[in-house]
Design a protein around this motif. Structure first.
Motif, PDB file in Angstrom:
ATOM      1  N   LYS A   1       0.539   3.890  -7.416  1.00  0.00           N
ATOM      2  CA  LYS A   1      -0.123   3.125  -6.358  1.00  0.00           C
ATOM      3  C   LYS A   1      -0.470   1.741  -6.884  1.00  0.00           C
ATOM      4  CE  LYS A   1      -2.409   7.152  -4.371  1.00  0.00           C
ATOM      5  NZ  LYS A   1      -3.711   7.766  -4.072  1.00  0.00           N
TER       6      LYS A   1
ATOM      7  N   ASP B   1      -2.915  -1.784  -6.059  1.00  0.00           N
ATOM      8  CA  ASP B   1      -4.068  -2.293  -5.336  1.00  0.00           C
ATOM      9  C   ASP B   1      -4.331  -3.720  -5.785  1.00  0.00           C
ATOM     10  OD1 ASP B   1      -6.031  -2.103  -3.458  1.00  0.00           O
ATOM     11  OD2 ASP B   1      -7.509  -1.143  -4.773  1.00  0.00           O
TER      12      ASP B   1
ATOM     13  N   PHE C   1       0.804  -1.218   0.000  1.00  0.00           N
ATOM     14  CA  PHE C   1       0.000   0.000   0.000  1.00  0.00           C
ATOM     15  C   PHE C   1       0.840   1.272   0.000  1.00  0.00           C
ATOM     16  CE2 PHE C   1      -3.280  -2.951   1.670  1.00  0.00           C
ATOM     17  CZ  PHE C   1      -4.205  -2.756   0.669  1.00  0.00           C
TER      18      PHE C   1
ATOM     19  N   HIS D   1       0.924  -8.707  -3.754  1.00  0.00           N
ATOM     20  CA  HIS D   1       0.759  -7.258  -3.687  1.00  0.00           C
ATOM     21  C   HIS D   1       2.059  -6.578  -3.239  1.00  0.00           C
ATOM     22  CE1 HIS D   1      -1.668  -3.702  -1.819  1.00  0.00           C
ATOM     23  NE2 HIS D   1      -1.216  -3.391  -3.010  1.00  0.00           N
TER      24      HIS D   1
END
Length: 178
Positions: free
Chosen positions: A51, A53, A6, A65
């Motif tokens: 970013k 996700d 994240f 991730h």
């Protein structure tokens, strides 16, 4: 929960990112790197930040991730700063030298051992007992350095061999005879 996944990646000046389907190309002052990522992780480029996700909270996707974000961050670092690994030779008569673009090692075998670096990697020998491997891909730099080290890995009794700079080799006591 992936905390690394994240985190945003900030793009430095001069770095350009292109994405087509699952393939990402990062171009910078030192070169260009291309890698294919999983389609389970989505990537959003907003100005100078990127970013990542994920599509689900499955354990494998969670692991992917953080890995995807870390690999992309290493690509950005590689095209801006580059990576390097330093090795040192310890042992009587152990030496390294460059002959053209080949690294020639004399490490106690009956023959010299030669390494030819792949495209994009640079090998230097500032002295007869030190080797520096550098390049823009962290994976390729680490792989070549590990293959050089495996030529003669450090042994625990006398400490002879090829080791990374700063690597601690645990020493063993030799046999005691009566």
């Amino acid at each position: 929960m992936s905390r690394i996944g994240f985190k945003e990646v900030t793009l430095p000046e001069g770095v350009e990112v292109k994405r087509t389907d699952n393939t990402v190309t990062v171009k910078g002052p030192k070169g260009e790197l291309t890698r294919e990522f999983s389609d389970k992780i989505s990537m959003e480029i907003e100005g100078k930040t990127v970013k990542f996700d994920r599509e689900s909270d499955d354990n494998k996707v969670k692991a992917l991730h953080g890995t995807t974000r870390a690999l992309f961050h290493n690509m950005v670092l590689g095209v801006t700063e580059g990576f390097k690994k330093e090795l040192e030779l310890q042992g009587v008569g152990y030496r390294a030298q460059m002959k053209g673009n080949k690294l020639v090692l004399s490490v106690g075998y009956s023959h010299p051992v030669e390494f030819e670096p792949e495209e994009g990697l640079k090998v230097e020998t500032p002295s007869a007992t030190s080797i520096i491997v550098s390049g823009i891909s962290k994976e390729e730099v680490g792989d070549l350095a590990a293959r050089i080290r495996l030529t003669r890995a450090p042994e625990p009794y006398k400490g002879k061999g090829i080791r990374y700079v700063g690597e601690y080799v645990r020493r063993k006591e030799g046999k005691t005879g009566k």
